[in-house]
Motif scaffolding. Sequence first.
Motif, PDB file in Angstrom:
ATOM      1  N   ARG A 177       0.855  -1.198   0.000  1.00 53.10           N
ATOM      2  CA  ARG A 177       0.000   0.000   0.000  1.00 53.10           C
ATOM      3  C   ARG A 177       0.887   1.241   0.000  1.00 53.10           C
ATOM      4  O   ARG A 177       2.121   1.136   0.099  1.00 53.10           O
ATOM      5  CB  ARG A 177      -0.935   0.014   1.219  1.00 53.10           C
ATOM      6  CG  ARG A 177      -0.205   0.091   2.549  1.00 53.10           C
ATOM      7  CD  ARG A 177      -1.193  -0.022   3.703  1.00 53.10           C
ATOM      8  NE  ARG A 177      -0.494  -0.190   4.967  1.00 53.10           N
ATOM      9  CZ  ARG A 177      -0.176   0.798   5.804  1.00 53.10           C
ATOM     10  NH1 ARG A 177      -0.496   2.042   5.501  1.00 53.10           N
ATOM     11  NH2 ARG A 177       0.446   0.556   6.939  1.00 53.10           N
TER      12      ARG A 177
ATOM     13  N   ARG B 207       3.846  -7.598   4.693  1.00 50.56           N
ATOM     14  CA  ARG B 207       3.196  -8.474   5.681  1.00 50.56           C
ATOM     15  C   ARG B 207       1.879  -9.044   5.191  1.00 50.56           C
ATOM     16  O   ARG B 207       1.480 -10.126   5.615  1.00 50.56           O
ATOM     17  CB  ARG B 207       2.918  -7.670   6.955  1.00 50.56           C
ATOM     18  CG  ARG B 207       4.165  -7.231   7.668  1.00 50.56           C
ATOM     19  CD  ARG B 207       3.856  -6.538   8.955  1.00 50.56           C
ATOM     20  NE  ARG B 207       3.206  -5.254   8.768  1.00 50.56           N
ATOM     21  CZ  ARG B 207       2.953  -4.396   9.739  1.00 50.56           C
ATOM     22  NH1 ARG B 207       3.277  -4.708  10.978  1.00 50.56           N
ATOM     23  NH2 ARG B 207       2.375  -3.242   9.484  1.00 50.56           N
TER      24      ARG B 207
ATOM     25  N   ASN C 273      11.585   0.554   1.929  1.00 48.35           N
ATOM     26  CA  ASN C 273      10.453   1.473   2.107  1.00 48.35           C
ATOM     27  C   ASN C 273       9.637   1.139   3.354  1.00 48.35           C
ATOM     28  O   ASN C 273       9.098   2.037   3.995  1.00 48.35           O
ATOM     29  CB  ASN C 273       9.553   1.390   0.854  1.00 48.35           C
ATOM     30  CG  ASN C 273       8.197   2.017   1.076  1.00 48.35           C
ATOM     31  OD1 ASN C 273       8.056   3.231   1.055  1.00 48.35           O
ATOM     32  ND2 ASN C 273       7.178   1.185   1.317  1.00 48.35           N
TER      33      ASN C 273
ATOM     34  N   LEU D 241       3.058  13.143   3.625  1.00 48.36           N
ATOM     35  CA  LEU D 241       2.596  12.960   2.239  1.00 48.36           C
ATOM     36  C   LEU D 241       1.090  12.786   2.141  1.00 48.36           C
ATOM     37  O   LEU D 241       0.478  12.197   3.031  1.00 48.36           O
ATOM     38  CB  LEU D 241       3.235  11.699   1.653  1.00 48.36           C
ATOM     39  CG  LEU D 241       4.757  11.668   1.597  1.00 48.36           C
ATOM     40  CD1 LEU D 241       5.229  10.273   1.183  1.00 48.36           C
ATOM     41  CD2 LEU D 241       5.279  12.726   0.644  1.00 48.36           C
TER      42      LEU D 241
HETATM   43  N1  LIG Z   1       3.312   8.944   4.516  1.00 44.24           N
HETATM   44  C1  LIG Z   1       4.075   9.911   4.999  1.00 44.24           C
HETATM   45  O1  LIG Z   1       3.602  11.003   5.332  1.00 44.24           O
HETATM   46  C2  LIG Z   1       5.565   9.666   5.163  1.00 44.24           C
HETATM   47  C3  LIG Z   1       6.387  10.722   5.556  1.00 44.24           C
HETATM   48  C4  LIG Z   1       7.758  10.508   5.706  1.00 44.24           C
HETATM   49  C5  LIG Z   1       8.287   9.239   5.488  1.00 44.24           C
HETATM   50  N2  LIG Z   1       7.450   8.234   5.118  1.00 44.24           N
HETATM   51  C6  LIG Z   1       8.033   6.914   4.916  1.00 44.24           C
HETATM   52  O2  LIG Z   1       7.652   6.387   3.663  1.00 44.24           O
HETATM   53  C7  LIG Z   1       7.610   4.958   3.737  1.00 44.24           C
HETATM   54  C8  LIG Z   1       6.277   4.474   3.222  1.00 44.24           C
HETATM   55  O3  LIG Z   1       5.248   4.912   4.070  1.00 44.24           O
HETATM   56  P1  LIG Z   1       3.776   5.210   3.530  1.00 44.24           P
HETATM   57  O4  LIG Z   1       3.764   6.608   3.138  1.00 44.24           O
HETATM   58  O5  LIG Z   1       3.395   4.228   2.506  1.00 44.24           O
HETATM   59  O6  LIG Z   1       2.853   5.056   4.812  1.00 44.24           O
HETATM   60  P2  LIG Z   1       2.957   4.156   6.088  1.00 44.24           P
HETATM   61  O7  LIG Z   1       1.667   4.081   6.680  1.00 44.24           O
HETATM   62  O8  LIG Z   1       4.034   4.689   6.927  1.00 44.24           O
HETATM   63  O9  LIG Z   1       3.271   2.710   5.442  1.00 44.24           O
HETATM   64  C9  LIG Z   1       4.266   1.955   5.869  1.00 44.24           C
HETATM   65  C10 LIG Z   1       4.519   0.813   4.911  1.00 44.24           C
HETATM   66  O10 LIG Z   1       5.454  -0.020   5.557  1.00 44.24           O
HETATM   67  C11 LIG Z   1       4.887  -1.320   5.717  1.00 44.24           C
HETATM   68  N3  LIG Z   1       5.289  -1.894   6.987  1.00 44.24           N
HETATM   69  C12 LIG Z   1       5.053  -1.438   8.239  1.00 44.24           C
HETATM   70  N4  LIG Z   1       5.568  -2.277   9.144  1.00 44.24           N
HETATM   71  C13 LIG Z   1       6.135  -3.309   8.433  1.00 44.24           C
HETATM   72  C14 LIG Z   1       6.802  -4.490   8.790  1.00 44.24           C
HETATM   73  N5  LIG Z   1       7.000  -4.831  10.075  1.00 44.24           N
HETATM   74  N6  LIG Z   1       7.244  -5.322   7.817  1.00 44.24           N
HETATM   75  C15 LIG Z   1       7.048  -5.018   6.515  1.00 44.24           C
HETATM   76  N7  LIG Z   1       6.406  -3.909   6.094  1.00 44.24           N
HETATM   77  C16 LIG Z   1       5.961  -3.072   7.057  1.00 44.24           C
HETATM   78  C17 LIG Z   1       3.385  -1.104   5.677  1.00 44.24           C
HETATM   79  O11 LIG Z   1       2.751  -2.307   5.310  1.00 44.24           O
HETATM   80  P3  LIG Z   1       1.500  -2.940   6.130  1.00 44.24           P
HETATM   81  O12 LIG Z   1       0.366  -2.823   5.148  1.00 44.24           O
HETATM   82  O13 LIG Z   1       1.923  -4.344   6.368  1.00 44.24           O
HETATM   83  O14 LIG Z   1       1.297  -2.147   7.398  1.00 44.24           O
HETATM   84  C18 LIG Z   1       3.285  -0.020   4.613  1.00 44.24           C
HETATM   85  O15 LIG Z   1       3.376  -0.591   3.326  1.00 44.24           O
HETATM   86  C19 LIG Z   1       7.871   4.599   5.198  1.00 44.24           C
HETATM   87  O16 LIG Z   1       9.238   4.311   5.362  1.00 44.24           O
HETATM   88  C20 LIG Z   1       7.515   5.894   5.905  1.00 44.24           C
HETATM   89  O17 LIG Z   1       8.139   6.021   7.164  1.00 44.24           O
HETATM   90  C21 LIG Z   1       6.119   8.412   4.943  1.00 44.24           C
END
Ligand SMILES: NC(=O)c1ccc[n+]([C@@H]2O[C@H](COP(=O)([O-])OP(=O)(O)OC[C@H]3O[C@@H](n4cnc5c(N)ncnc54)[C@H](OP(=O)(O)O)[C@@H]3O)[C@@H](O)[C@H]2O)c1
Length: 253
Positions: free
Chosen positions: A19, A41, A94, A195
Amino acid sequence: MISLQNLEGSVVVVSGAGRGLGAALAVSLAEAGSRPILCGRNREALESVASTILERTGVQTQVVKLDLGDAASVARAVTQLKAEHEVIDLLINNGAMWLESSEEDHRPEEVLAVVNAAVSGTFLLTQGLMPLLRGSSRPDIVTIGSISGLPGAAIQTTSVPFYAAKRAQAALADGFAQMLAGTPVRSLVIHPPYLDDVEPGAEAWENASKRRKGERATNRDIVEAVLFAVTRPRHVSLSIVVDADEGGRFSRL
Ligand SMILES: NC(=O)c1ccc[n+]([C@@H]2O[C@H](COP(=O)([O-])OP(=O)(O)OC[C@H]3O[C@@H](n4cnc5c(N)ncnc54)[C@H](OP(=O)(O)O)[C@@H]3O)[C@@H](O)[C@H]2O)c1
């Protein structure tokens, strides 16, 4: 003319690909000619991203179960990938668990899950896949950090464990860059601000580049930063901070 790296046929492992940004990266990389391997996961969510990729590009995508918070799960994923692939060209770290600040105490298991996913699991996955990366003629590791992981960053709405884990994740990217200096493997890092989660092909995705200053950044901005970083000539390694007034380093969240 500058000679850009070609992504055509490159094998790309994306963690947290079920996602959000991970899914957007996988779809966009497939559209750029890569062959993504979707790790995460939730197998159902990964299969759904695989179907989207098949519909949009005709590319069949592999799905691999991976919980970064569980060392045994990381080891199983590494063993499977080593058995099925000789080479990985790009690893995108990621996956990371978000944890918002709270008035309540954080539970021990959520603190451990946040730190283990971003730090221990990400390190073990990268270490485990290093032999396959070393087999590539264009090997790259991309770490998705956060503006929260920058030194002296404002903590905004993040919890202290997430803030600390993201700082450690930035250190992982720097540590790998130092350890890999003088080898063909690059360690690149992109630090996103907060984001808006927009999906490739959705109207908000198509309109992302029309946003005005003051609006929040989107997944698409990060995907484009990753594509920019990995297509630079190989003597160039980039660390990119993507900023925005809203949700950025100086935002008054
Ligand atoms: N969204 C933002 O505002 C933002 C800002 C700064 C940095 N980031 C970084 O961007 C990256 C992607 O985040 P996102 O924006 O898509 O939103 P997010 O809600 O932070 O999503 C996190 C992603 O990591 C996966 N994840 C979490 N725990 C995990 C685990 N134990 N093993 C494998 N996968 C795991 C989640 O999958 P599940 O479906 O399994 O939970 C999801 O696909 C992350 O590193 C986040 O910290 C995001």
